[in-house]
Design a protein around this motif. Structure first.
Motif, mmCIF file in Angstrom:
data_model
loop_
_atom_site.group_PDB
_atom_site.id
_atom_site.type_symbol
_atom_site.label_atom_id
_atom_site.label_comp_id
_atom_site.label_asym_id
_atom_site.label_seq_id
_atom_site.Cartn_x
_atom_site.Cartn_y
_atom_site.Cartn_z
ATOM 1 N N UNK A 213 -29.973 -45.926 -57.470
ATOM 2 C CA UNK A 213 -31.545 -45.519 -58.105
ATOM 3 C C UNK A 213 -31.889 -44.276 -57.121
ATOM 4 N N UNK A 214 -33.063 -43.522 -57.667
ATOM 5 C CA UNK A 214 -33.287 -42.257 -56.874
ATOM 6 C C UNK A 214 -33.714 -42.553 -55.394
ATOM 7 N N UNK A 215 -34.527 -43.464 -55.150
ATOM 8 C CA UNK A 215 -34.452 -43.769 -53.678
ATOM 9 C C UNK A 215 -33.248 -44.130 -52.903
ATOM 10 N N UNK A 216 -32.165 -44.865 -53.503
ATOM 11 C CA UNK A 216 -30.887 -45.032 -52.795
ATOM 12 C C UNK A 216 -30.240 -43.483 -52.746
ATOM 13 N N UNK A 217 -30.483 -42.633 -53.538
ATOM 14 C CA UNK A 217 -30.073 -41.078 -53.636
ATOM 15 C C UNK A 217 -30.569 -40.420 -52.642
ATOM 16 N N UNK A 218 -31.799 -40.692 -52.379
ATOM 17 C CA UNK A 218 -32.767 -39.915 -51.357
ATOM 18 C C UNK A 218 -31.964 -40.318 -49.928
ATOM 19 N N UNK A 219 -31.727 -41.774 -49.910
ATOM 20 C CA UNK A 219 -31.305 -42.303 -48.524
ATOM 21 C C UNK A 219 -29.898 -41.667 -48.353
ATOM 22 N N UNK A 220 -28.966 -41.581 -49.528
ATOM 23 C CA UNK A 220 -27.713 -40.984 -49.158
ATOM 24 C C UNK A 220 -27.671 -39.705 -48.796
ATOM 25 N N UNK A 221 -28.749 -38.929 -49.300
ATOM 26 C CA UNK A 221 -28.744 -37.472 -48.892
ATOM 27 C C UNK A 221 -28.982 -37.272 -47.472
ATOM 28 N N UNK A 222 -29.628 -38.457 -46.873
ATOM 29 C CA UNK A 222 -30.126 -38.424 -45.434
ATOM 30 C C UNK A 222 -29.182 -38.715 -44.659
ATOM 31 N N UNK A 223 -28.270 -39.858 -45.369
ATOM 32 C CA UNK A 223 -27.186 -40.100 -44.458
ATOM 33 C C UNK A 223 -26.152 -39.423 -44.378
ATOM 34 N N UNK A 224 -25.939 -38.407 -45.536
ATOM 35 C CA UNK A 224 -24.722 -37.125 -45.450
ATOM 36 C C UNK A 224 -25.236 -36.333 -44.145
ATOM 37 N N UNK A 225 -26.575 -35.938 -44.171
ATOM 38 C CA UNK A 225 -27.114 -35.213 -43.146
ATOM 39 C C UNK A 225 -26.941 -35.655 -41.402
ATOM 40 N N UNK A 226 -27.055 -37.190 -41.509
ATOM 41 C CA UNK A 226 -26.996 -37.966 -40.116
ATOM 42 C C UNK A 226 -25.411 -38.112 -39.733
ATOM 43 N N UNK A 227 -24.876 -38.509 -40.711
ATOM 44 C CA UNK A 227 -23.432 -38.957 -40.322
ATOM 45 C C UNK A 227 -22.378 -37.784 -40.115
ATOM 46 N N UNK A 228 -21.232 -38.216 -39.520
ATOM 47 C CA UNK A 228 -20.095 -37.134 -39.694
ATOM 48 C C UNK A 228 -19.556 -36.875 -41.089
ATOM 49 N N UNK A 229 -19.377 -38.054 -41.751
ATOM 50 C CA UNK A 229 -18.749 -38.152 -42.951
ATOM 51 C C UNK A 229 -19.246 -39.273 -43.752
ATOM 52 N N UNK A 230 -19.378 -39.081 -45.162
ATOM 53 C CA UNK A 230 -19.750 -40.079 -45.899
ATOM 54 C C UNK A 230 -18.479 -40.147 -47.044
ATOM 55 N N UNK A 231 -17.762 -41.491 -47.050
ATOM 56 C CA UNK A 231 -16.971 -41.748 -48.052
ATOM 57 C C UNK A 231 -17.499 -42.627 -49.118
ATOM 58 N N UNK A 232 -17.084 -42.174 -50.341
ATOM 59 C CA UNK A 232 -17.411 -43.055 -51.505
ATOM 60 C C UNK A 232 -16.256 -43.403 -52.497
ATOM 61 N N UNK A 233 -16.298 -44.778 -52.618
ATOM 62 C CA UNK A 233 -15.336 -45.276 -53.562
ATOM 63 C C UNK A 233 -15.902 -45.012 -54.983
ATOM 64 N N UNK A 234 -15.137 -44.586 -56.062
ATOM 65 C CA UNK A 234 -15.612 -44.520 -57.456
ATOM 66 C C UNK A 234 -14.514 -44.811 -58.066
ATOM 67 N N UNK A 235 -14.617 -45.675 -59.381
ATOM 68 C CA UNK A 235 -13.659 -46.207 -60.286
ATOM 69 C C UNK A 235 -13.312 -44.987 -61.234
ATOM 70 N N UNK A 236 -12.329 -44.173 -61.209
ATOM 71 C CA UNK A 236 -12.004 -43.207 -62.122
ATOM 72 C C UNK A 236 -10.731 -42.962 -62.058
ATOM 73 N N UNK A 237 -9.887 -43.318 -63.088
ATOM 74 C CA UNK A 237 -8.604 -43.394 -63.273
ATOM 75 C C UNK A 237 -8.126 -41.723 -62.833
#
Length: 297
Positions: A213-237
Motif C-alpha cells: 500500500x502507499x503507507x507501506x511504500x512510505x515505510x519501505x523508503x524510510x527503512x531503505x534510509x535507516x538500514x544498511x541493506x533492504x532485500x526483497x524477494x519477488x516472484x519473477x521467473x
C-alpha cells in the motif's frame, strides 16, 4: 542499498534468504537482521528459522510483520500512551459518527440504517486509512466526479462519515492515552522510525509479499534510509528478468502474467532513487539449487 532476490515460484527464494540470513548473522553477531513477512507467516517463519539455525534459535534475527515491527519500535522508544481500537470499539464509534452526521448525508440519507451499512462503511474507512487518503484528496475526487452525480454524492457522504469518525476517535483520546485504528499503526511508525536503534544499520529481508500500500511504500523508503541493506524477494521467473534495467522495467503490459511483480520492482526502485539509495545487482534464481520440494520455497 536495495537488492532484489528474483525467481519463479518454488525455485528456492525463501531457502536462499534463510541460508543467507542465518550464515551472515552467525558471522556478524553484532549486526541486527530483520526478516519481514506477512502477519499470517510470522510464527511459521520463526519455527523454520529455529529449526534450521545451527544454534536452534533466532539469536540476532528478528522475524516480524510490519505491525509487529511497529510495536517493537514503539516499545524500544517508550511510546506507551497509545491504544489500538479493537473491532467492536471501531464499530461503536462509527455508529455514533454516522448518527451524528446523518443530516448531512446525501446519497446515504435514507440508507444508513440498512443492515450491513456500518460494516461496509467500516471497510471503506479502513481502506482510506491503509492507503493514507486524506480529506483533501476526497474533496478533489468529489470535484473530479461532479459530472457523475451518484459517484460524487457517494464520495461526499464517505468524506462526511470519515471525518466524523476521526473526530469520534479524537474525542475519546486524552493526554494520558491516544487511541488509533490498527490501520494507522504504520503511519505512526513512519513518524518515529528514524529514532529506532533496532532498525538503524540493520540488514532487512522481505519475503512473501506481492505488493504494498502507499503507507507501506512510505515505510519501505524510510527503512531503505535507516538500514544498511533492504532485500526483497519477488516472484519473477528468470526469463522474465531479461528486461530489467538499472531503473526497472519499461513498457509493462497489464495483461502480462508477472506485471504486478514488475510494477512492485519499479515502485521500490523509484522509491530508492528518490532517496539516493543504490540498487544492487539482483540475485536471479533458476531452481537448479534448492526448491520448495527439497527445502523451503
Amino acid at each position: 542499498m536495495l537488492r532484489f532476490i528474483l525467481g519463479a515460484s518454488g525455485v528456492g527464494k525463501t531457502t536462499y534468504i534463510y541460508d543467507e540470513i542465518i550464515n551472515d548473522s552467525i558471522k556478524n553477531m553484532d549486526k541486527q537482521y530483520i526478516l519481514l513477512v506477512p502477519d499470517q507467516f510470522t510464527m511459521e517463519t520463526q519455527k523454520d528459522i529455529v529449526n534450521i539455525h545451527p544454534n536452534n534459535g533466532t539469536m540476532n534475527i528478528d522475524i516480524l510483520s510490519f505491525t509487529r515491527l511497529a510495536f517493537r519500535v514503539f516499545e524500544e522508544l517508550g511510546i506507551s500512551k497509545m491504544s489500538i481500537l479493537d473491532d467492536t470499539g471501531k464499530t461503536l464509534l462509527l455508529r455514533h459518527a454516522i448518527e451524528k452526521s446523518k443530516d448531512k448525508l446525501k446519497l446515504f440519507a435514507d440508507k444508513y440504517k440498512y443492515f450491513g451499512f456500518v460494516e461496509e462503511m467500516k471497510s471503506s474507512i479502513s481502506e482510506l486509512y491503509q492507503y493514507g487518503i486524506a480529506s483533501e484528496q476526497l474533496e478533489k475526487a468529489i470535484e473530479d466526479t461532479k459530472d457523475h452525480k451518484t459517484t460524487s454524492m457517494k464520495l461526499y457522504d464517505i468524506k462526511i462519515i470519515y471525518e466524523a469518525f476521526k473526530e469520534e476517535v479524537k474525542s475519546i483520546s486524552d493526554e494520558n492515552n491516544t487511541y488509533i485504528t490498527k490501520e494507522e499503526v504504520l503511519s505512526k511508525l513512519c513518524e518515529v522510525i528514524g529514532s529506532s536503534k533496532i532498525v538503524k544499520d540493520s540488514i532487512i529481508y522481505l519475503d512473501g509479499f506481492t505488493g504494498f500500500t502507499p503507507v507501506q511504500n512510505r515505510l519501505l523508503g524510510l527503512l531503505m534510509e535507516c538500514a544498511s541493506q533492504v532485500n526483497m524477494a519477488v516472484t519473477l521467473p528468470k526469463e522474465d528478468c531479461v528486461g530489467l534495467t538499472s531503473t526497472g522495467f519499461v513498457d509493462i503490459k497489464d495483461h502480462e502474467l508477472f506485471a504486478m511483480s514488475k510494477k512492485t520492482i519499479n515502485s521500490l526502485m523509484s522509491i530508492g532513487a528518490d532517496r539516493n539509495i543504490t540498487t544492487a545487482e539482483p540475485v536471479i534464481l533458476d531452481g537448479k539449487s534448492g526448491s520448495r520440494f527439497n527445502g523451503k520455497e
